[in-house]
Design an enzyme around this catalytic site. Structure first.
Site, PDB file in Angstrom:
ATOM      1  N   LYS A  92       0.809  -1.220   0.000  1.00 50.10           N
ATOM      2  CA  LYS A  92       0.000   0.000   0.000  1.00 50.10           C
ATOM      3  C   LYS A  92       0.841   1.268   0.000  1.00 50.10           C
ATOM      4  O   LYS A  92       0.407   2.310  -0.505  1.00 50.10           O
ATOM      5  CB  LYS A  92      -0.958   0.001   1.184  1.00 50.10           C
ATOM      6  CG  LYS A  92      -2.138  -0.939   0.993  1.00 50.10           C
ATOM      7  CD  LYS A  92      -3.223  -0.690   2.021  1.00 50.10           C
ATOM      8  CE  LYS A  92      -4.517  -1.370   1.648  1.00 50.10           C
ATOM      9  NZ  LYS A  92      -4.442  -2.842   1.724  1.00 50.10           N
ATOM     10  N   GLU A 114     -10.758   7.006   2.966  1.00 53.00           N
ATOM     11  CA  GLU A 114     -11.735   6.210   3.702  1.00 53.00           C
ATOM     12  C   GLU A 114     -11.109   4.837   3.877  1.00 53.00           C
ATOM     13  O   GLU A 114     -10.265   4.416   3.098  1.00 53.00           O
ATOM     14  CB  GLU A 114     -13.060   6.190   2.958  1.00 53.00           C
ATOM     15  CG  GLU A 114     -13.294   5.033   2.048  1.00 53.00           C
ATOM     16  CD  GLU A 114     -12.385   4.999   0.843  1.00 53.00           C
ATOM     17  OE1 GLU A 114     -11.766   3.947   0.644  1.00 53.00           O
ATOM     18  OE2 GLU A 114     -12.296   5.985   0.088  1.00 53.00           O
ATOM     19  N   SER A 374       1.496  -9.836  -0.768  1.00 55.14           N
ATOM     20  CA  SER A 374       1.189  -8.411  -0.673  1.00 55.14           C
ATOM     21  C   SER A 374       1.418  -7.819   0.715  1.00 55.14           C
ATOM     22  O   SER A 374       1.581  -6.604   0.849  1.00 55.14           O
ATOM     23  CB  SER A 374      -0.251  -8.151  -1.118  1.00 55.14           C
ATOM     24  OG  SER A 374      -1.148  -8.947  -0.372  1.00 55.14           O
TER      25      SER A 374
HETATM   26  C1  LIG Z   1      -5.273  -3.830   1.209  1.00 60.96           C
HETATM   27  C2  LIG Z   1      -4.592  -5.099   0.981  1.00 60.96           C
HETATM   28  C3  LIG Z   1      -4.935  -5.953  -0.091  1.00 60.96           C
HETATM   29  C4  LIG Z   1      -6.103  -5.714  -1.005  1.00 60.96           C
HETATM   30  O1  LIG Z   1      -5.975  -4.627  -1.856  1.00 60.96           O
HETATM   31  P1  LIG Z   1      -5.623  -4.764  -3.409  1.00 60.96           P
HETATM   32  O2  LIG Z   1      -5.939  -3.406  -3.920  1.00 60.96           O
HETATM   33  O3  LIG Z   1      -6.510  -5.824  -3.981  1.00 60.96           O
HETATM   34  O4  LIG Z   1      -4.200  -5.109  -3.541  1.00 60.96           O
HETATM   35  C5  LIG Z   1      -4.180  -7.109  -0.289  1.00 60.96           C
HETATM   36  N1  LIG Z   1      -3.168  -7.423   0.540  1.00 60.96           N
HETATM   37  C6  LIG Z   1      -2.813  -6.649   1.578  1.00 60.96           C
HETATM   38  C7  LIG Z   1      -1.687  -7.076   2.446  1.00 60.96           C
HETATM   39  C8  LIG Z   1      -3.509  -5.466   1.834  1.00 60.96           C
HETATM   40  O5  LIG Z   1      -3.148  -4.703   2.876  1.00 60.96           O
END
Ligand SMILES: *Cc1c(COP(=O)(O)O)cnc(C)c1O
Length: 389
Positions: A92, A114, A374
């Site tokens: 993020k 938000e 992610s």
């Molecule tokens: C917010 C988040 C997501 C989901 O958001 P995408 O826009 O689909 O990437 C996925 N993994 C993590 C670790 C997140 O914090």
């Protein structure tokens, strides 16, 4: 014709999806943002500053890790793109640093966001602190209660958290409140959207700020694989930003691209085309056309819509979208922890779960699979403790 995952067509269209469905009062703001982003992204000094901050503050490039024990167990070669190692523990940061830099470049001093689970709110508050911007985060009352620790983090970082009392008191009500604020304050305020969602230019802009994930991974894979690309590139899909950033690095290769949605929130798998939050995409709806709430073990993925570019990639067959259920996710969470010493967030555990289930089935044995990890799992440890005992 522009190539795939390049600039969208006029008006922010990805095939039949995307576009900008906003009230008259926000048309000018979206147009201003589009020109500001287009100019900034073509300006080497802006790009250098963005990349410099991601390196020296954010810890990029994040590594690609070869998973020896997991690969042996599954019979496919698994590589992980380690966004869990970036500052704040997920991908993020890439997006909010880009948007904070753009806020400053537009001469604005205030940023609003938000948040549902709180992760995007914390990321936005982090970037606001770094740049000395005023920051307001809207959050449904129910989520404020559920996510007390993230609310504390945002306040610690200097943001004001405004609980939203209307409607179901969750994310979609917070979105409406954030839009209302933006209409009234657009002169000095930038609205920082957290995924490849919303009206043009957001889906395009956020994908570009996340493209760094895929571009790094492609180079890193080629080094590891003697110049080859992976056979499969897999990422979880909530709004779809980590997947879009990852796919952007591989869309012009032979790699099969797979997005993994939660079974209880599969906007592409189970949704229908519709207009929501300023864009045309797939949305979960009931028979009356009302938006249905999504459900998932992972608060970061229970959003009823998905980014329009994913809808397009699915429609033309360049990417496929699969679903996994909560039990498979929990099992994958444990599997990666035990085999590799990496505790993943619940969101990317969806991607790992898909690979664990499909290895030797739809993913032929011996394939090479890149998974975007992610984020890290610390935030989910307490919930996992309750569920796993
Ligand atoms: C917010 C988040 C997501 C989901 O958001 P995408 O826009 O689909 O990437 C996925 N993994 C993590 C670790 C997140 O914090």
């Amino acid at each position: 014709m522009a190539s795939l995952m390049d600039d969208p067509a006029a008006g922010g269209r990805f095939g039949e999806f995307g576009g900008g469905y906003v009230p008259e009062s926000l048309v000018a703001a979206c147009t201003e943002l589009e020109s500001a982003f287009r100019a900034a992204w073509a300006d080497p000094s802006f790009v250098d500053e963005y990349k410099g901050i991601l390196a020296d503050y954010g810890g990029r490039p994040t590594p690609v890790t070869e998973c020896n024990r997991l690969s042996e167990q599954l019979g496919v070669r698994v590589l992980l793109k380690r966004e869990d190692l970036a500052h704040t523990g997920s991908h993020k940061l890439n997006n909010v640093i880009g948007q904070a830099l753009l806020t400053r470049r537009m001469g604005k001093t205030r940023i609003l966001a938000e948040t549902g689970a709180g992760q995007h709110g914390v990321a936005t508050a982090t970037a606001a602190a770094l740049f000395g911007l005023d920051c307001v985060v809207y959050m449904g009352e129910v989520d404020v209660e559920r996510q007390a620790l993230n609310v504390f983090r945002m306040k610690l970082l200097g943001a004001e958290v405004r609980p939203v009392a209307g409607g179901s008191r969750t994310l979609k009500d917070a979105v409406n409140e954030a839009l209302r604020d933006w209409v009234a304050t657009v002169e000095n305020t930038h609205y920082c959207i957290g995924s490849v969602m919303g009206p043009h230019p957001y889906p395009w802009m956020v994908r570009e700020f996340q493209r760094v994930v895929g571009e790094e991974a492609r180079q890193q894979c080629r080094r590891l694989l003697d110049g080859r690309d992976p056979d499969y590139v897999v990422a979880c899909v909530g709004g779809g930003s980590n997947a879009a950033g990852t796919f952007a690095g591989f869309v012009d290769t032979e790699a099969r691209l797979v997005g993994v949605e939660p079974a209880g929130g599969a906007a592409i798998g189970r949704g229908v085309p519709g207009v929501v939050h300023g864009m045309k995409s797939f949305v979960l709806q009931d028979e009356q056309g009302q938006i249905r709430e999504a459900h998932s073990i992972s608060a970061g993925l229970d959003y009823p819509g998905v980014g329009p570019e994913h809808a397009h990639l699915s429609a033309i067959g360049r990417a496929t979208y699969a679903q996994v259920d909560d039990a498979e996710v929990l099992e994958a969470f444990r599997l990666l922890s035990r085999t590799e010493g990496i505790i993943p967030a619940f969101e990317p555990s969806h991607a790992v779960a898909f690979v664990a289930r499909e290895a030797g089935r739809s993913i032929p044995a011996g394939s090479t699979v890149l998974v975007t990890l992610s984020g890290r799992g610390d935030k989910d440890a307490a919930q996992a403790m309750e569920m796993l005992g």
